[in-house]
Scaffold this active site. Structure first.
Site, PDB file in Angstrom:
ATOM      1  N   PRO A 138     -15.789  34.225  -2.004  1.00  0.00           N
ATOM      2  CA  PRO A 138     -15.329  33.703  -3.300  1.00  0.00           C
ATOM      3  C   PRO A 138     -15.037  32.205  -3.341  1.00  0.00           C
ATOM      4  O   PRO A 138     -13.891  31.772  -3.481  1.00  0.00           O
ATOM      5  CB  PRO A 138     -14.070  34.533  -3.560  1.00  0.00           C
ATOM      6  CG  PRO A 138     -13.542  34.839  -2.204  1.00  0.00           C
ATOM      7  CD  PRO A 138     -14.755  35.007  -1.332  1.00  0.00           C
ATOM      8  N   CYS A 139     -16.078  31.421  -3.284  1.00  0.00           N
ATOM      9  CA  CYS A 139     -15.928  29.973  -3.364  1.00  0.00           C
ATOM     10  C   CYS A 139     -15.377  29.550  -4.729  1.00  0.00           C
ATOM     11  O   CYS A 139     -14.824  28.464  -4.855  1.00  0.00           O
ATOM     12  CB  CYS A 139     -17.244  29.275  -3.055  1.00  0.00           C
ATOM     13  SG  CYS A 139     -18.643  29.858  -4.013  1.00  0.00           S
TER      14      CYS A 139
END
Length: 171
Positions: A138-139
């Site tokens: 989850p950048c």
């Protein structure tokens, strides 16, 4: 030669490519309009020993799990297996991204500190930007120090949607 299985799914944010290996470990998850970026990353990471891509419907149930995420079952992505190439530093950043709880955000400097690399916020940002497994790694949960939504390869509008979807309340 590495065999990669590929599927394209529809999401509320547009078509999404799901690429995994034969052990059903995600190698890439990318938005349709960024397929060129995905192709570049695949070629950089898997040019040796070489790879081939094979169409597959819902490989290993991964496409269904991503559909479940978009339907509101947010924790379904937490345990999806990934296998990424990249430098040791990039892989460390990507591993740390998976430890950011759903509904929370941190800024690049905090992520650098967590990695024991205080002052390396820009390097963390570069590794974050080269993350090949969008959403699952989850950048989008990393924001600017001042709270701004910066630097998401899928676009700031998608980043905002994902953060709202996960329960992060934006000011």
């Amino acid at each position: 030669m590495l065999t990669l299985l590929e599927d394209k799914i529809d999401t509320p944010l547009g078509p999404l490519w799901v690429i995994c290996d034969e052990q059903y470990r995600l190698r890439a998850v990318e938005w349709e309009e960024h397929v060129d970026r995905m192709e570049l990353l695949l070629n950089v990471h898997y040019r040796k020993p070489g790879y081939r891509r094979v169409p597959a419907s819902n490989p290993g149930g991964l496409s269904d799990k991503l559909h479940d995420y978009f339907a509101g079952h947010l924790s379904v992505i937490d345990d999806l297996p990934t296998e990424t190439a990249g430098t040791p530093f990039q892989r460390a950043v990507w591993k740390a991204l998976r430890e950011i709880p759903c509904g929370q955000v941190i800024h690049y400097g905090q992520l650098a500190e967590l990695l024991g690399r205080a002052g390396a916020a820009r390097a963390v940002g570069a590794a974050n930007g080269s993350n090949p497994v969008s959403i699952v790694v989850p950048c989008h949960r990393v924001i600017g120090r001042n709270g701004t939504l910066t630097g998401y390869a899928g676009g700031v509008q998608r980043k905002e949607w994902l953060l709202r979807h996960e329960g992060y309340l934006l000011l």
